[in-house]
Design a protein around this motif. Structure first.
Motif, PDB file in Angstrom:
ATOM      1  N   SER A   1     -19.190  32.336  43.632  1.00 18.25           N
ATOM      2  CA  SER A   1     -18.685  32.680  42.303  1.00 18.25           C
ATOM      3  C   SER A   1     -19.232  34.010  41.778  1.00 18.25           C
ATOM      4  O   SER A   1     -18.905  34.391  40.649  1.00 18.25           O
ATOM      5  CB  SER A   1     -19.035  31.573  41.313  1.00 18.25           C
TER       6      SER A   1
ATOM      7  N   HIS B   1     -19.274  37.595  40.888  1.00 18.48           N
ATOM      8  CA  HIS B   1     -18.125  38.480  40.652  1.00 18.48           C
ATOM      9  C   HIS B   1     -18.026  39.582  41.697  1.00 18.48           C
ATOM     10  O   HIS B   1     -16.948  39.832  42.257  1.00 18.48           O
ATOM     11  CB  HIS B   1     -18.205  39.090  39.265  1.00 18.48           C
TER      12      HIS B   1
ATOM     13  N   ASN C   1     -15.429  38.638  44.403  1.00 18.40           N
ATOM     14  CA  ASN C   1     -15.302  37.217  44.728  1.00 18.40           C
ATOM     15  C   ASN C   1     -13.916  36.886  45.270  1.00 18.40           C
ATOM     16  O   ASN C   1     -13.712  35.823  45.859  1.00 18.40           O
ATOM     17  CB  ASN C   1     -15.617  36.354  43.510  1.00 18.40           C
TER      18      ASN C   1
ATOM     19  N   ILE D   1     -19.741  33.132  53.002  1.00 15.84           N
ATOM     20  CA  ILE D   1     -20.097  32.293  51.864  1.00 15.84           C
ATOM     21  C   ILE D   1     -21.012  31.153  52.278  1.00 15.84           C
ATOM     22  O   ILE D   1     -21.971  30.824  51.579  1.00 15.84           O
ATOM     23  CB  ILE D   1     -18.824  31.772  51.177  1.00 15.84           C
TER      24      ILE D   1
END
Length: 115
Positions: free
Chosen positions: A30, A32, A53, A73
């Motif tokens: 999450s 940005h 993101n 991720i």
């Protein structure tokens, strides 16, 4: 908040490659935007590459086509693949995260390109 730890810097000859890694202390899903900046003595820190993101990327003109930013991720890590390195790429490279308008930085990793 997030802690960022860079690795992968070193000494390489011109034309060589390095891959920098930036491991985050929390999920980057999450965040940005994250990116890589670099700084040489006496000069301001400059943007090298960023990734949002949504996976959108942006590069400094002089590294386009040579550098690639990516993220994993699951590993909470972003990378900077640097190819066709030039002596002018010599700098301390810093990882950056933009979280809600607050900037977070790693400690930096030295990249030295010899001619």
């Amino acid at each position: 908040q997030v802690q960022l730890v860079e690795s992968g810097g070193g000494l390489v000859q011109a034309g060589g490659s390095l891959r920098l890694s930036c491991a985050a202390s929390r999920s980057i899903f999450s965040i940005h935007a994250m990116g890589w900046y670099r700084q040489t003595p006496g000069k301001q820190r400059e943007l090298v590459a960023t990734i949002t993101n949504l996976g959108n990327t942006n590069y400094k003109d002089s590294v386009k086509g040579r550098f690639g930013i990516s993220r994993d991720i699951a590993k909470k890590t972003i990378y900077l693949q640097m190819n066709s390195l030039k002596p002018v790429d010599t700098a301390v490279y810093y990882c950056n995260a933009d979280i809600g308008g607050s900037e977070y930085w790693g400690q930096g990793t030295q990249v030295t390109v010899s001619s």
